[in-house]
Design a protein around this motif. Sequence first.
Motif, PDB file in Angstrom:
ATOM      1  N   LYS A   1       1.820  12.217   8.856  1.00  0.00           N
ATOM      2  CA  LYS A   1       1.889  11.000   8.029  1.00  0.00           C
ATOM      3  C   LYS A   1       2.538  11.321   6.674  1.00  0.00           C
ATOM      4  O   LYS A   1       3.384  10.569   6.178  1.00  0.00           O
ATOM      5  CB  LYS A   1       0.471  10.457   7.832  1.00  0.00           C
ATOM      6  CG  LYS A   1       0.353   9.195   7.032  1.00  0.00           C
ATOM      7  CD  LYS A   1      -1.133   8.767   6.969  1.00  0.00           C
ATOM      8  CE  LYS A   1      -1.352   7.554   6.107  1.00  0.00           C
ATOM      9  NZ  LYS A   1      -2.791   7.176   6.055  1.00  0.00           N
TER      10      LYS A   1
ATOM     11  N   VAL B   1       0.835  -1.201   0.000  1.00  0.00           N
ATOM     12  CA  VAL B   1       0.000   0.000   0.000  1.00  0.00           C
ATOM     13  C   VAL B   1       0.873   1.256   0.000  1.00  0.00           C
ATOM     14  O   VAL B   1       0.609   2.204  -0.735  1.00  0.00           O
ATOM     15  CB  VAL B   1      -0.971  -0.006   1.210  1.00  0.00           C
ATOM     16  CG1 VAL B   1      -1.665   1.333   1.365  1.00  0.00           C
ATOM     17  CG2 VAL B   1      -1.995  -1.121   1.047  1.00  0.00           C
TER      18      VAL B   1
ATOM     19  N   VAL C   1      -2.412  12.062   4.007  1.00  0.00           N
ATOM     20  CA  VAL C   1      -1.032  12.547   3.890  1.00  0.00           C
ATOM     21  C   VAL C   1      -0.988  14.050   3.606  1.00  0.00           C
ATOM     22  O   VAL C   1       0.011  14.704   3.871  1.00  0.00           O
ATOM     23  CB  VAL C   1      -0.207  11.755   2.846  1.00  0.00           C
ATOM     24  CG1 VAL C   1      -0.023  10.330   3.295  1.00  0.00           C
ATOM     25  CG2 VAL C   1      -0.826  11.798   1.483  1.00  0.00           C
TER      26      VAL C   1
ATOM     27  N   ARG D   1       2.311   6.139  -7.082  1.00  0.00           N
ATOM     28  CA  ARG D   1       1.269   6.431  -8.059  1.00  0.00           C
ATOM     29  C   ARG D   1       1.654   7.675  -8.836  1.00  0.00           C
ATOM     30  O   ARG D   1       2.162   8.649  -8.284  1.00  0.00           O
ATOM     31  CB  ARG D   1      -0.067   6.645  -7.341  1.00  0.00           C
ATOM     32  CG  ARG D   1      -1.194   6.802  -8.308  1.00  0.00           C
ATOM     33  CD  ARG D   1      -2.505   6.527  -7.675  1.00  0.00           C
ATOM     34  NE  ARG D   1      -3.490   6.439  -8.731  1.00  0.00           N
ATOM     35  CZ  ARG D   1      -4.768   6.552  -8.545  1.00  0.00           C
ATOM     36  NH1 ARG D   1      -5.228   6.695  -7.324  1.00  0.00           N
ATOM     37  NH2 ARG D   1      -5.603   6.479  -9.552  1.00  0.00           N
TER      38      ARG D   1
ATOM     39  N   LEU E   1       0.970   4.049  -2.914  1.00  0.00           N
ATOM     40  CA  LEU E   1       0.600   5.426  -2.603  1.00  0.00           C
ATOM     41  C   LEU E   1       1.693   6.390  -3.049  1.00  0.00           C
ATOM     42  O   LEU E   1       1.439   7.353  -3.766  1.00  0.00           O
ATOM     43  CB  LEU E   1       0.334   5.587  -1.110  1.00  0.00           C
ATOM     44  CG  LEU E   1       0.021   7.007  -0.629  1.00  0.00           C
ATOM     45  CD1 LEU E   1      -1.249   7.542  -1.292  1.00  0.00           C
ATOM     46  CD2 LEU E   1      -0.113   7.028   0.885  1.00  0.00           C
TER      47      LEU E   1
ATOM     48  N   ASN F   1       2.014  11.448  -7.568  1.00  0.00           N
ATOM     49  CA  ASN F   1       1.932  11.616  -6.115  1.00  0.00           C
ATOM     50  C   ASN F   1       3.259  12.044  -5.500  1.00  0.00           C
ATOM     51  O   ASN F   1       3.293  12.924  -4.646  1.00  0.00           O
ATOM     52  CB  ASN F   1       1.432  10.335  -5.433  1.00  0.00           C
ATOM     53  CG  ASN F   1      -0.064  10.178  -5.524  1.00  0.00           C
ATOM     54  OD1 ASN F   1      -0.751  11.007  -6.114  1.00  0.00           O
ATOM     55  ND2 ASN F   1      -0.572   9.112  -4.946  1.00  0.00           N
TER      56      ASN F   1
ATOM     57  N   ALA G   1      -7.670  12.289   1.230  1.00  0.00           N
ATOM     58  CA  ALA G   1      -8.430  11.137   1.736  1.00  0.00           C
ATOM     59  C   ALA G   1      -7.526  10.112   2.411  1.00  0.00           C
ATOM     60  O   ALA G   1      -7.926   9.459   3.375  1.00  0.00           O
ATOM     61  CB  ALA G   1      -9.211  10.480   0.592  1.00  0.00           C
ATOM     62  N   GLU G   2      -6.285   9.984   1.935  1.00  0.00           N
ATOM     63  CA  GLU G   2      -5.318   9.048   2.531  1.00  0.00           C
ATOM     64  C   GLU G   2      -4.692   9.596   3.813  1.00  0.00           C
ATOM     65  O   GLU G   2      -3.988   8.890   4.513  1.00  0.00           O
ATOM     66  CB  GLU G   2      -4.203   8.726   1.532  1.00  0.00           C
ATOM     67  CG  GLU G   2      -4.643   7.833   0.398  1.00  0.00           C
ATOM     68  CD  GLU G   2      -4.947   6.412   0.842  1.00  0.00           C
ATOM     69  OE1 GLU G   2      -4.447   5.969   1.898  1.00  0.00           O
ATOM     70  OE2 GLU G   2      -5.713   5.738   0.134  1.00  0.00           O
TER      71      GLU G   2
ATOM     72  N   ARG H   1      -5.652  14.045  -7.679  1.00  0.00           N
ATOM     73  CA  ARG H   1      -4.600  13.549  -6.789  1.00  0.00           C
ATOM     74  C   ARG H   1      -4.625  14.262  -5.436  1.00  0.00           C
ATOM     75  O   ARG H   1      -4.405  13.647  -4.405  1.00  0.00           O
ATOM     76  CB  ARG H   1      -3.222  13.711  -7.437  1.00  0.00           C
ATOM     77  CG  ARG H   1      -2.986  12.802  -8.612  1.00  0.00           C
ATOM     78  CD  ARG H   1      -2.952  11.335  -8.180  1.00  0.00           C
ATOM     79  NE  ARG H   1      -2.525  10.508  -9.279  1.00  0.00           N
ATOM     80  CZ  ARG H   1      -3.334   9.799 -10.058  1.00  0.00           C
ATOM     81  NH1 ARG H   1      -4.631   9.805  -9.842  1.00  0.00           N
ATOM     82  NH2 ARG H   1      -2.860   9.080 -11.038  1.00  0.00           N
TER      83      ARG H   1
ATOM     84  N   GLU I   1      -7.296  12.647  -3.441  1.00  0.00           N
ATOM     85  CA  GLU I   1      -6.881  11.312  -3.002  1.00  0.00           C
ATOM     86  C   GLU I   1      -5.878  11.389  -1.851  1.00  0.00           C
ATOM     87  O   GLU I   1      -5.987  10.629  -0.882  1.00  0.00           O
ATOM     88  CB  GLU I   1      -6.265  10.534  -4.167  1.00  0.00           C
ATOM     89  CG  GLU I   1      -7.263  10.152  -5.236  1.00  0.00           C
ATOM     90  CD  GLU I   1      -6.605   9.606  -6.503  1.00  0.00           C
ATOM     91  OE1 GLU I   1      -5.348   9.548  -6.578  1.00  0.00           O
ATOM     92  OE2 GLU I   1      -7.350   9.265  -7.441  1.00  0.00           O
ATOM     93  N   LEU I   2      -4.905  12.274  -1.965  1.00  0.00           N
ATOM     94  CA  LEU I   2      -3.895  12.399  -0.913  1.00  0.00           C
ATOM     95  C   LEU I   2      -4.505  12.929   0.378  1.00  0.00           C
ATOM     96  O   LEU I   2      -4.094  12.540   1.467  1.00  0.00           O
ATOM     97  CB  LEU I   2      -2.732  13.267  -1.396  1.00  0.00           C
ATOM     98  CG  LEU I   2      -1.885  12.630  -2.500  1.00  0.00           C
ATOM     99  CD1 LEU I   2      -0.959  13.663  -3.138  1.00  0.00           C
ATOM    100  CD2 LEU I   2      -1.101  11.444  -1.975  1.00  0.00           C
TER     101      LEU I   2
END
Length: 115
Positions: free
Chosen positions: A88, A17, A68, A24, A21, A27, A65-66, A59, A62-63
């Motif tokens: 993180k 993962v 980071v 990608r 991450l 990113n 949501a993750e 992106r 997404e980042l």
Amino acid sequence: MSGVPESVERHCPAFQVAVELAGRRWNGAILLAAARGAARYSEFLTAVPGISERLLAQRLRELDAEGVLVRTVVPSTPVQITYSLTDKGTELVEAVRPLIAWGERWIGAGARVDG
């Protein structure tokens, strides 16, 4: 030999993962831009040459949501949206830095990033 059993290294889902991450497309460049001070959408567009506006927006979502990056809405006129690294995200950037150094040493600064 790393001292970690080979079966653990082959099947470590957390590693998979993390690599996906950070690896990608775009990113890594976005995270490095944030580490260098980019905070607003336009700053990321300038700092990450070649990325489309649509893909940058995707992106960044997404980042966020993750966990980071954190998206902050500043209630002003006009509304300002900024992004910053979370703890993180900062740790992820630090984890990727040795890979950057490896790439510069073994692949070179002229490496293609367009696929």
